[in-house]
Scaffold this motif. Structure first.
Motif, PDB file in Angstrom:
ATOM      1  N   ALA A 184     -27.569 -85.763 -21.493  1.00 47.47           N
ATOM      2  CA  ALA A 184     -26.263 -86.253 -21.960  1.00 47.47           C
ATOM      3  C   ALA A 184     -26.090 -87.724 -21.589  1.00 47.47           C
ATOM      4  O   ALA A 184     -25.530 -88.521 -22.348  1.00 47.47           O
ATOM      5  CB  ALA A 184     -25.146 -85.403 -21.356  1.00 47.47           C
ATOM      6  N   LYS A 185     -26.585 -88.098 -20.403  1.00 44.30           N
ATOM      7  CA  LYS A 185     -26.525 -89.494 -19.966  1.00 44.30           C
ATOM      8  C   LYS A 185     -27.370 -90.379 -20.885  1.00 44.30           C
ATOM      9  O   LYS A 185     -26.970 -91.496 -21.232  1.00 44.30           O
ATOM     10  CB  LYS A 185     -27.020 -89.611 -18.522  1.00 44.30           C
ATOM     11  N   CYS A 186     -28.533 -89.873 -21.306  1.00 40.44           N
ATOM     12  CA  CYS A 186     -29.394 -90.635 -22.220  1.00 40.44           C
ATOM     13  C   CYS A 186     -28.694 -90.855 -23.560  1.00 40.44           C
ATOM     14  O   CYS A 186     -28.718 -91.966 -24.104  1.00 40.44           O
ATOM     15  CB  CYS A 186     -30.713 -89.899 -22.438  1.00 40.44           C
ATOM     16  N   PHE A 187     -28.085 -89.808 -24.103  1.00 42.15           N
ATOM     17  CA  PHE A 187     -27.428 -89.936 -25.406  1.00 42.15           C
ATOM     18  C   PHE A 187     -26.193 -90.826 -25.317  1.00 42.15           C
ATOM     19  O   PHE A 187     -25.901 -91.592 -26.246  1.00 42.15           O
ATOM     20  CB  PHE A 187     -27.067 -88.544 -25.946  1.00 42.15           C
ATOM     21  N   GLU A 188     -25.470 -90.750 -24.208  1.00 39.60           N
ATOM     22  CA  GLU A 188     -24.327 -91.645 -24.010  1.00 39.60           C
ATOM     23  C   GLU A 188     -24.792 -93.097 -23.971  1.00 39.60           C
ATOM     24  O   GLU A 188     -24.156 -93.989 -24.552  1.00 39.60           O
ATOM     25  CB  GLU A 188     -23.605 -91.283 -22.714  1.00 39.60           C
ATOM     26  N   PHE A 189     -25.886 -93.364 -23.273  1.00 40.19           N
ATOM     27  CA  PHE A 189     -26.471 -94.697 -23.209  1.00 40.19           C
ATOM     28  C   PHE A 189     -26.795 -95.225 -24.610  1.00 40.19           C
ATOM     29  O   PHE A 189     -26.630 -96.415 -24.893  1.00 40.19           O
ATOM     30  CB  PHE A 189     -27.733 -94.644 -22.350  1.00 40.19           C
ATOM     31  N   LEU A 190     -27.233 -94.343 -25.496  1.00 42.36           N
ATOM     32  CA  LEU A 190     -27.588 -94.732 -26.865  1.00 42.36           C
ATOM     33  C   LEU A 190     -26.396 -94.708 -27.807  1.00 42.36           C
ATOM     34  O   LEU A 190     -26.538 -95.018 -28.994  1.00 42.36           O
ATOM     35  CB  LEU A 190     -28.685 -93.799 -27.392  1.00 42.36           C
ATOM     36  N   GLY A 191     -25.215 -94.335 -27.309  1.00 42.19           N
ATOM     37  CA  GLY A 191     -24.026 -94.280 -28.148  1.00 42.19           C
ATOM     38  C   GLY A 191     -24.058 -93.112 -29.115  1.00 42.19           C
ATOM     39  O   GLY A 191     -23.474 -93.197 -30.209  1.00 42.19           O
ATOM     40  N   LEU A 192     -24.689 -92.010 -28.707  1.00 45.63           N
ATOM     41  CA  LEU A 192     -24.830 -90.842 -29.572  1.00 45.63           C
ATOM     42  C   LEU A 192     -24.083 -89.660 -28.969  1.00 45.63           C
ATOM     43  O   LEU A 192     -23.943 -89.552 -27.751  1.00 45.63           O
ATOM     44  CB  LEU A 192     -26.309 -90.470 -29.730  1.00 45.63           C
ATOM     45  N   PRO A 193     -23.606 -88.741 -29.797  1.00 37.75           N
ATOM     46  CA  PRO A 193     -22.958 -87.539 -29.270  1.00 37.75           C
ATOM     47  C   PRO A 193     -23.980 -86.660 -28.549  1.00 37.75           C
ATOM     48  O   PRO A 193     -25.153 -86.631 -28.924  1.00 37.75           O
ATOM     49  CB  PRO A 193     -22.413 -86.845 -30.524  1.00 37.75           C
ATOM     50  N   PRO A 194     -23.558 -85.944 -27.514  1.00 36.33           N
ATOM     51  CA  PRO A 194     -24.498 -85.103 -26.768  1.00 36.33           C
ATOM     52  C   PRO A 194     -24.893 -83.852 -27.537  1.00 36.33           C
ATOM     53  O   PRO A 194     -24.239 -83.482 -28.519  1.00 36.33           O
ATOM     54  CB  PRO A 194     -23.712 -84.750 -25.505  1.00 36.33           C
ATOM     55  N   LEU A 195     -25.959 -83.230 -27.109  1.00 36.57           N
ATOM     56  CA  LEU A 195     -26.356 -81.912 -27.604  1.00 36.57           C
ATOM     57  C   LEU A 195     -26.037 -80.913 -26.506  1.00 36.57           C
ATOM     58  O   LEU A 195     -26.435 -81.090 -25.364  1.00 36.57           O
ATOM     59  CB  LEU A 195     -27.844 -81.874 -27.937  1.00 36.57           C
ATOM     60  N   LYS A 196     -25.346 -79.844 -26.831  1.00 42.34           N
ATOM     61  CA  LYS A 196     -24.881 -78.894 -25.830  1.00 42.34           C
ATOM     62  C   LYS A 196     -25.922 -77.821 -25.523  1.00 42.34           C
ATOM     63  O   LYS A 196     -26.483 -77.210 -26.428  1.00 42.34           O
ATOM     64  CB  LYS A 196     -23.585 -78.222 -26.315  1.00 42.34           C
ATOM     65  N   ASN A 197     -26.161 -77.600 -24.231  1.00 42.62           N
ATOM     66  CA  ASN A 197     -26.987 -76.485 -23.754  1.00 42.62           C
ATOM     67  C   ASN A 197     -28.297 -76.351 -24.530  1.00 42.62           C
ATOM     68  O   ASN A 197     -28.678 -75.257 -24.948  1.00 42.62           O
ATOM     69  CB  ASN A 197     -26.197 -75.171 -23.849  1.00 42.62           C
TER      70      ASN A 197
END
Length: 301
Positions: A184-197
């Motif tokens: 989730a931290k990686c996707f936030e860094f890229l400005g992307l929505p997270p993938l859940k579980n």
């Protein structure tokens, strides 16, 4: 054809293969099928952009196109060439306690017959030598176990050339213990929505001990090195077919030879010995990144 705008530049034996695969699960990220192309530090391949761009065929409509080459962290030319040809790429570094990383690196090569020396001799062999892409290879004796763990030294260069919003650092330990939170931290860094579980740690590119490591080493050297068979193949087979045949043959021999044996655990005495080499560099790493690396502190770093 678009070039990449996302890189996993290291560190070797720290979980880069898992991170590469996890990032590729996001619908907005296209990760190259081939890992470790080493395009930007390989003088023989650079600047053949036409061949390199083919790694990202199918990624034209993705926000990020990425590749992973662990040598980019330490080898010359990567920063200079990327600055010249790409506009504001993103970098995700995954780092592992440097003592554990060196131990895993050594047994990765020892378990397949590539390394012949005992650990301390092998570790000290290239200790003060600057990593050189031309000296790294299965039978070139340029393993640089110590140098690949000097994260503070090598990341200092990235912070000098790129802004902090282009660089994210995660750890092998956190990806192992908290994969969903770390991704989730990686996707936030890229400005992307997270993938859940969507993430459960899986062992990829696992360090393996082979049943007949010396046989495997000799066979691979014959297949990948100069031989009568390879010289004849050059005359009659196209380059891609030759490469595919070599890779399939090496994988087949590996599959036949592999075992479930685990490599030895790093002893307390060996860890203390290794920590002494890395303590000052870890201090530098904490200073330039502002991160604590608490898991490493519990192991005396």
């Amino acid at each position: 054809m678009p070039l990449p705008n996302l890189f996993i530049p290291g560190a070797m034996k720290s979980g880069t293969t898992a991170l590469h695969e996890y990032l590729g699960r996001h619908p907005d990220i296209f990760m190259s099928k081939n890992k470790e192309p080493n395009f930007w530090c390989d003088d023989q391949r650079f600047p053949d952009f036409e061949s390199y761009e083919k790694l990202f065929a199918g990624g034209e409509n993705h926000r990020f196109r990425g590749e992973s080459s662990t040598g980019y962290m330490v080898f010359d030319h990567f920063i200079e060439r990327v600055e010249r040809h790409l506009e504001r790429p993103k970098f995700i570094f995954i780092l592992r306690n440097p003592a554990d990383r060196a131990w895993s690196h050594y047994w990765f090569l020892r378990g397949m017959g590539y390394e012949k020396e005992d650990f301390k001799t092998a570790f000290l062999k290239n200790k003060d030598e600057k990593p050189d892409f031309g000296k790294v290879g299965l039978w070139k004796n340029g393993n640089f176990y110590y140098q690949f763990g000097l994260y503070g030294k090598w990341l200092s260069r990235f912070f000098e050339h790129f802004s902090r919003d282009q660089i994210l650092i995660i750890t092998h330990e956190n990806l192992l213990a908290k994969p969903d939170e770390t991704m989730a931290k990686c996707f936030e860094f890229l400005g992307l929505p997270p993938l859940k579980n969507n993430f459960e740690w899986q062992k990829t590119n696992e360090t393996t001990q082979l049943r007949y490591p010396n046989f495997y080493f000799a066979a691979v050297k014959k297949i990948m090195g100069e031989s009568l068979f390879r010289n004849l193949a050059r005359k009659f087979l196209p380059e891609k077919l030759r490469r595919d045949l070599r890779e399939k043959l090496v994988k087949t021999i590996f599959k036949i030879s592999r075992t479930d044996r685990k490599y030895p655990v790093l002893t307390k005495e060996e860890r203390v010995w290794l920590d002494g080499f890395y303590r000052e560099d870890v201090k530098l790493l904490r200073k330039i990144t502002g991160l604590d690396f608490d898991d490493w502190r519990q192991k005396n770093l």
